[in-house]
Design a protein around this motif. Structure first.
Motif, PDB file in Angstrom:
ATOM      1  N   TRP A 152      34.909  18.060  33.453  1.00 29.40           N
ATOM      2  CA  TRP A 152      34.826  18.348  32.019  1.00 29.40           C
ATOM      3  C   TRP A 152      35.807  19.471  31.735  1.00 29.40           C
ATOM      4  N   VAL A 189      35.216  23.333  31.008  1.00 26.98           N
ATOM      5  CA  VAL A 189      33.793  23.626  31.197  1.00 26.98           C
ATOM      6  C   VAL A 189      33.426  23.681  32.672  1.00 26.98           C
ATOM      7  N   THR A 190      33.589  22.588  33.389  1.00 25.40           N
ATOM      8  CA  THR A 190      33.245  22.596  34.818  1.00 25.40           C
ATOM      9  C   THR A 190      34.281  23.399  35.602  1.00 25.40           C
ATOM     10  N   ILE A 220      26.722  15.844  24.904  1.00 26.15           N
ATOM     11  CA  ILE A 220      28.084  16.388  24.884  1.00 26.15           C
ATOM     12  C   ILE A 220      28.859  15.894  23.674  1.00 26.15           C
ATOM     13  N   ALA A 233      23.888  18.357  30.762  1.00 21.72           N
ATOM     14  CA  ALA A 233      25.065  19.097  30.298  1.00 21.72           C
ATOM     15  C   ALA A 233      24.935  20.579  30.622  1.00 21.72           C
ATOM     16  N   ASN A 234      23.706  21.103  30.599  1.00 21.77           N
ATOM     17  CA  ASN A 234      23.509  22.509  30.942  1.00 21.77           C
ATOM     18  C   ASN A 234      23.918  22.797  32.381  1.00 21.77           C
ATOM     19  N   ARG A 245      27.537  23.049  32.702  1.00 17.57           N
ATOM     20  CA  ARG A 245      27.991  24.357  32.206  1.00 17.57           C
ATOM     21  C   ARG A 245      27.624  25.490  33.161  1.00 17.57           C
ATOM     22  N   GLU A 276      24.649  26.313  34.269  1.00 23.13           N
ATOM     23  CA  GLU A 276      23.357  26.931  34.011  1.00 23.13           C
ATOM     24  C   GLU A 276      22.330  26.407  35.005  1.00 23.13           C
TER      25      GLU A 276
END
Length: 447
Positions: free
Chosen positions: A265, A268-269, A292, A307-308, A311, A313
């Motif tokens: 991503w 992000v990643t 997303i 998705a968290n 990111r 998390e």
């Protein structure tokens, strides 16, 4: 955000170099993708057979909740990922395995090319050509896109096998060879199979098909780069189930459902991350894409967005995964349910009665025939073959230390409290998901 989902067909998680493949340099393109994003140790498909697995991915619902328990279409009332994306203006495309999302018209593809358009789903250049056309259309129409590129490798028949010649006939000559060829001496036999010459040959053919799958992955990713869309596209890779050999595909073992999930991503990643904490399931893919994309979730979905986790998390709720099996491609029912945690896996074989014989497509090649022949003289092989054919109603494995599922701990006195915990855990899940097995399972084990 654009989405490119690339899938392999029957690729074991450990065929990918980034996940510890024992054979050198089988998947250079996937390894490069993994170095640019995040890969997951505890990612699992929900049902380890082609069509049910894929229908879970595109609905976010367990097979007994979407209707696709065997090779059947989903129920009419079940909402799909494509329903939501199309409503938001996305261009939806699919390459390969088109009929494994059924009924086809429910998935509302703007562009679709199936195996016949793609060299039996085994020609990287044809995948590249159609991906190029699709991406050009997305740019021309200025629309976000979702492209599902499904390689038919390394599904049987394997490269160079007698099955391949029998299925494709003279057309075998038109199939491109993998960019690297492996011999029986180059490979390592999985621990759940005996190391016999004919099995070693078939495993090498499987790895050749894995290499051509990776060639297809590389071809599609290059088109994404050439189109200038890589920086605005979330790329996901996974396999629909494990390899088509005994004790893998169409079962609930670790090697049945564990999948080599990779996500890139942009922005992000973090590159090269290996997530060893979070469990991710096939039911989670649709919720994640919708999250997303900024779209409302499907309320009836069984899964939830990860998705968290992408990111970076932490999510303490992702500590287990539930998997299922209903029917083989031939329509034979062998109901299984399983739950896996970081250390253990518990499997319930509702069909196992000491008389019913398990049969699946993994028995069609050299490996099973070789095991049957060897079983006549080798007690260990005979015991292994019998276990595959008949099972026991329950199985418990310390998968962290015994990933090949060689030591069933279900009758171990020291594990009985754990068995009780898993039974309770599985029954609660059955009740929550309205599984038809819930009542008989409760009565059988006095829950």
């Amino acid at each position: 955000m654009n989405f490119l989902l690339i899938t392999a067909d029957d690729m074991n998680w450990d065929a990918v170099g980034a996940f510890g493949a024992p054979v050198e340099d089988v998947t250079p393109n996937l390894d490069r993708l993994a170095s640019q994003g995040i890969r997951f140790r505890h990612a699992h498909v929900t049902a380890a057979v082609c069509q049910p697995s894929r229908e879970v991915l595109m609905t976010g619902r367990y097979p007994h909740q979407n209707g696709g328990m065997g090779f059947e279409p989903i129920w009419d009332h079940v909402e799909t990922l494509q329903d939501r994306l199309r409503g938001a203006g996305y261009l939806n495309g699919i390459l390969g395995k088109v009929t494994h999302l059924a009924p086809v018209e429910r998935f509302q593809w703007d562009e679709q090319q199936d195996a016949g358009d793609l060299g039996h789903g085994r020609n990287p250049d044809l995948y590249a050509s159609y991906a190029r056309r699709f991406l050009a259309r997305a740019k021309e129409e200025d629309r976000p896109f979702f492209l599902m590129a499904n390689a038919h490798d390394p599904h049987r028949p394997f490269v160079g096998s007698e099955q391949e010649a029998a299925k494709f006939g003279d057309e075998v000559r038109d199939l491109p060879a993998p960019s690297t060829i492996y011999s029986p001496e180059d490979i390592v036999i999985p621990g759940f199979l005996p190391d016999l010459p004919e099995i070693r040959l078939e495993i090498s053919q499987y790895y050749n098909s894995c290499r051509r799958c990776d060639d297809t992955v590389g071809a599609v990713l290059r088109e994404l780069d050439h189109a200038g869309l890589a920086d605005t596209t979330l790329v996901l890779f996974l396999s629909d189930n494990g390899m088509a050999f005994p004790f893998s595909k169409t079962n609930c073992y670790l090697n049945s459902t564990r999948t080599p999930l990779i996500a890139r991503w942009p922005g992000v990643t973090e590159p090269g991350v290996y997530d060893e904490c979070h469990f991710v399931s096939g039911i989670d893919l649709t919720p994640t894409v919708l999250d997303i994309a900024g779209l409302d979730p499907i309320e009836e979905a069984d899964g939830s967005s990860f998705a968290n986790v992408l990111r970076a998390e932490k999510d303490a709720t992702r500590d287990r995964v539930f998997t299922v099996f209903h029917k083989t491609s031939a329509g034979n029912a062998y109901p299984m349910r399983a739950v896996q945690t970081e250390r253990f896996g518990y499997i319930y074989n509702a069909w196992s009665d000491g008389k019913t014989v398990f049969k699946n497509e993994s028995q069609s090649g050299l490996t099973w025939k070789t095991m049957e022949a060897a079983a006549k003289e080798d007690e260990d092989v005979e015991a292994r073959a019998r276990q595959f054919q008949y099972r026991t109603p329950e199985e418990l494995y310390a998968f962290r230390n015994d990933p090949d599922g060689l030591n069933n701990l279900i009758d171990d006195p020291d594990q009985q409290s754990r068995v009780s915990e898993f039974r309770k855990m599985l029954h609660e899940w059955m009740v929550t998901t309205e599984d038809d097995l819930a009542n008989c399972y409760r009565d059988r084990y006095s829950l």
